[in-house]
Scaffold this active site. Structure first.
Site, PDB file in Angstrom:
ATOM      1  N   LYS A   1       0.826  -1.212   0.000  1.00  0.00           N
ATOM      2  CA  LYS A   1       0.000   0.000   0.000  1.00  0.00           C
ATOM      3  C   LYS A   1       0.859   1.260   0.000  1.00  0.00           C
ATOM      4  O   LYS A   1       0.493   2.259  -0.616  1.00  0.00           O
ATOM      5  CB  LYS A   1      -1.005  -0.015   1.159  1.00  0.00           C
ATOM      6  CG  LYS A   1      -2.004  -1.167   1.013  1.00  0.00           C
ATOM      7  CD  LYS A   1      -3.312  -0.964   1.764  1.00  0.00           C
ATOM      8  CE  LYS A   1      -4.278  -2.109   1.397  1.00  0.00           C
ATOM      9  NZ  LYS A   1      -5.587  -2.037   2.011  1.00  0.00           N
TER      10      LYS A   1
ATOM     11  N   LYS B   1      -5.074  -9.753  -5.653  1.00  0.00           N
ATOM     12  CA  LYS B   1      -6.267 -10.238  -4.957  1.00  0.00           C
ATOM     13  C   LYS B   1      -7.481  -9.333  -5.191  1.00  0.00           C
ATOM     14  O   LYS B   1      -7.329  -8.125  -5.370  1.00  0.00           O
ATOM     15  CB  LYS B   1      -5.973 -10.437  -3.466  1.00  0.00           C
ATOM     16  CG  LYS B   1      -6.298  -9.267  -2.593  1.00  0.00           C
ATOM     17  CD  LYS B   1      -6.142  -9.591  -1.126  1.00  0.00           C
ATOM     18  CE  LYS B   1      -6.559  -8.386  -0.295  1.00  0.00           C
ATOM     19  NZ  LYS B   1      -7.992  -8.246  -0.105  1.00  0.00           N
TER      20      LYS B   1
ATOM     21  N   LYS C   1     -11.808  -4.536  -2.054  1.00  0.00           N
ATOM     22  CA  LYS C   1     -12.885  -3.544  -2.071  1.00  0.00           C
ATOM     23  C   LYS C   1     -12.379  -2.207  -2.567  1.00  0.00           C
ATOM     24  O   LYS C   1     -13.107  -1.456  -3.187  1.00  0.00           O
ATOM     25  CB  LYS C   1     -13.405  -3.315  -0.641  1.00  0.00           C
ATOM     26  CG  LYS C   1     -14.326  -4.374  -0.168  1.00  0.00           C
ATOM     27  CD  LYS C   1     -14.987  -3.903   1.121  1.00  0.00           C
ATOM     28  CE  LYS C   1     -14.642  -4.831   2.256  1.00  0.00           C
ATOM     29  NZ  LYS C   1     -13.404  -4.589   2.943  1.00  0.00           N
TER      30      LYS C   1
HETATM   31  P1  ATP Z   1      -9.568  -3.549   1.270  1.00  0.00           P
HETATM   32  O1  ATP Z   1      -9.520  -3.804  -0.196  1.00  0.00           O
HETATM   33  O2  ATP Z   1     -10.252  -2.273   1.612  1.00  0.00           O
HETATM   34  O3  ATP Z   1      -8.218  -3.728   1.932  1.00  0.00           O
HETATM   35  P2  ATP Z   1     -10.539  -6.170   1.531  1.00  0.00           P
HETATM   36  O4  ATP Z   1     -11.524  -6.452   0.470  1.00  0.00           O
HETATM   37  O5  ATP Z   1      -9.157  -6.679   1.368  1.00  0.00           O
HETATM   38  O6  ATP Z   1     -10.519  -4.645   1.866  1.00  0.00           O
HETATM   39  P3  ATP Z   1     -11.059  -6.595   4.372  1.00  0.00           P
HETATM   40  O7  ATP Z   1     -12.216  -5.894   4.918  1.00  0.00           O
HETATM   41  O8  ATP Z   1      -9.728  -5.990   4.648  1.00  0.00           O
HETATM   42  O9  ATP Z   1     -11.214  -6.806   2.805  1.00  0.00           O
HETATM   43  O10 ATP Z   1     -11.061  -8.110   4.832  1.00  0.00           O
HETATM   44  C1  ATP Z   1     -12.166  -8.838   5.356  1.00  0.00           C
HETATM   45  C2  ATP Z   1     -11.815 -10.309   5.288  1.00  0.00           C
HETATM   46  O11 ATP Z   1     -11.868 -10.774   3.934  1.00  0.00           O
HETATM   47  C3  ATP Z   1     -10.387 -10.634   5.778  1.00  0.00           C
HETATM   48  O12 ATP Z   1     -10.413 -11.820   6.540  1.00  0.00           O
HETATM   49  C4  ATP Z   1      -9.608 -10.860   4.508  1.00  0.00           C
HETATM   50  O13 ATP Z   1      -8.515 -11.737   4.676  1.00  0.00           O
HETATM   51  C5  ATP Z   1     -10.667 -11.473   3.612  1.00  0.00           C
HETATM   52  N1  ATP Z   1     -10.372 -11.219   2.190  1.00  0.00           N
HETATM   53  C6  ATP Z   1     -10.229 -10.007   1.615  1.00  0.00           C
HETATM   54  N2  ATP Z   1      -9.987 -10.132   0.293  1.00  0.00           N
HETATM   55  C7  ATP Z   1      -9.958 -11.472   0.039  1.00  0.00           C
HETATM   56  C8  ATP Z   1      -9.750 -12.247  -1.156  1.00  0.00           C
HETATM   57  N3  ATP Z   1      -9.530 -11.654  -2.312  1.00  0.00           N
HETATM   58  N4  ATP Z   1      -9.794 -13.596  -1.066  1.00  0.00           N
HETATM   59  C9  ATP Z   1     -10.026 -14.200   0.134  1.00  0.00           C
HETATM   60  N5  ATP Z   1     -10.233 -13.539   1.293  1.00  0.00           N
HETATM   61  C10 ATP Z   1     -10.205 -12.181   1.260  1.00  0.00           C
END
Ligand code: ATP
Ligand code: LTN
Length: 248
Positions: free
Chosen positions: A110, A195, A198
């Site tokens: 990041k 990955k 969001k």
């Molecule tokens: P951001 O993109 O804002 O960092 P994020 O989509 O990565 O958000 P988080 O809210 O940080 O999601 O994570 C919530 C849960 O979802 C965490 O346990 C994280 O490990 C899981 N997670 C997030 N993205 C993935 C993915 N692409 N595949 C599997 N698990 C995921």
């Protein structure tokens, strides 16, 4: 068994959140004392307007209910409503080192968007607040996607360091990460080496949990695969065929 996990209100939750985390949270709520939080303080590391964050916090909580969390079986809450998360973060920050935080790959990724000098301090101390979330509740088990593995290791290290300096205080938590190929890391359909997220990456490659079925169908049909059209073109090999493996 004590379970704790969190999700950031940074936008619309997606299929990666569901397969990597939420469906495991739903399963875990029946087996122990479980706590799930919408981590709005963590989401302050992402620049979104306050009104959008408020809406996303409510939408995320609503979605957790829709995904099957039952407030009769688990405790569902908003992180900033419990000031002790920030209080413990300060204490843990005083035993964490700059070096170990600098090694966190999420910080490196990041912060890589600009120079490290301009990266926010919150992005740097993000994993310390996450450790506080977990240790505050004496959680033994933390269901998360594979991207959070390193943060869980840091949490364990901080808990052990604290216990050895000041006496047995914290439970040492275990990460509960889905097995490979069972949703541990869902990739962006347009950028299969990155990955699904969001707050980052091509939106056309993200299946949100609010997408209509036709939109989902369209995104899957347009997913990036590869140019291989041989007899075994469709096989699970995340290294040489990341797009196809992700779809499988
Ligand atoms: P951001 O993109 O804002 O960092 P994020 O989509 O990565 O958000 P988080 O809210 O940080 O999601 O994570 C919530 C849960 O979802 C965490 O346990 C994280 O490990 C899981 N997670 C997030 N993205 C993935 C993915 N692409 N595949 C599997 N698990 C995921
Ligand atoms: N850092 C996590 C979200 C998160 C979390 C937690 C997960 C914040 N606090 C406590 C498990 C336990 C993420 O970025 N996915």
């Amino acid at each position: 068994m004590r379970v704790l996990s969190g999700i950031q209100p940074t936008g619309e939750p997606h299929l990666g959140n569901l397969l990597g985390a939420l469906r495991w949270w739903v399963a875990d709520q029946r087996h122990g004392d479980s706590f799930y939080c919408v981590v709005d303080l963590h989401s302050l590391t992402v620049a979104i307007p306050p009104e959008e964050r408020r809406q996303a916090t409510l939408a995320t909580a609503t979605l957790l209910l829709a995904a099957g969390l039952d407030p009769e079986s688990c405790t569902l809450f908003v992180q900033s409503h419990v000031p002790a998360h920030c209080q413990l973060e300060w204490v843990l920050g005083c035993i964490a080192s700059m070096g170990e935080l600098r090694r966190m790959t999420q910080f490196k990724d990041k912060a890589a968007k600009g120079s490290e000098e301009s990266a926010g301090v919150g992005l740097f101390t993000y994993p310390v607040l996450m450790a506080a979330d977990i240790l505050l509740y004496d959680a033994d088990r933390v269901p998360v996607g594979d991207d959070q593995r390193q943060h869980l290791e840091l949490t364990r290290d901080l808990a052990q360091r604290f216990n050895s300096r000041f006496g047995e205080t914290f439970v040492i938590p275990e990460a509960a990460i889905p097995p490979p190929g069972r949703g541990a890391r869902i990739m962006n359909l347009q950028e299969p080496t990155r990955k699904m997220s969001k707050s980052e990456g091509a939106p056309q490659g993200v299946i949100t949990l609010f997408d209509e079925p036709r939109e989902i169908e369209r995104k899957i049909k347009r997913a990036v695969t590869d140019t291989d059209d041989g007899p075994d073109a469709v096989r699970y090999d995340p290294v040489t065929k990341p797009g196809v493996a992700n779809l499988l």
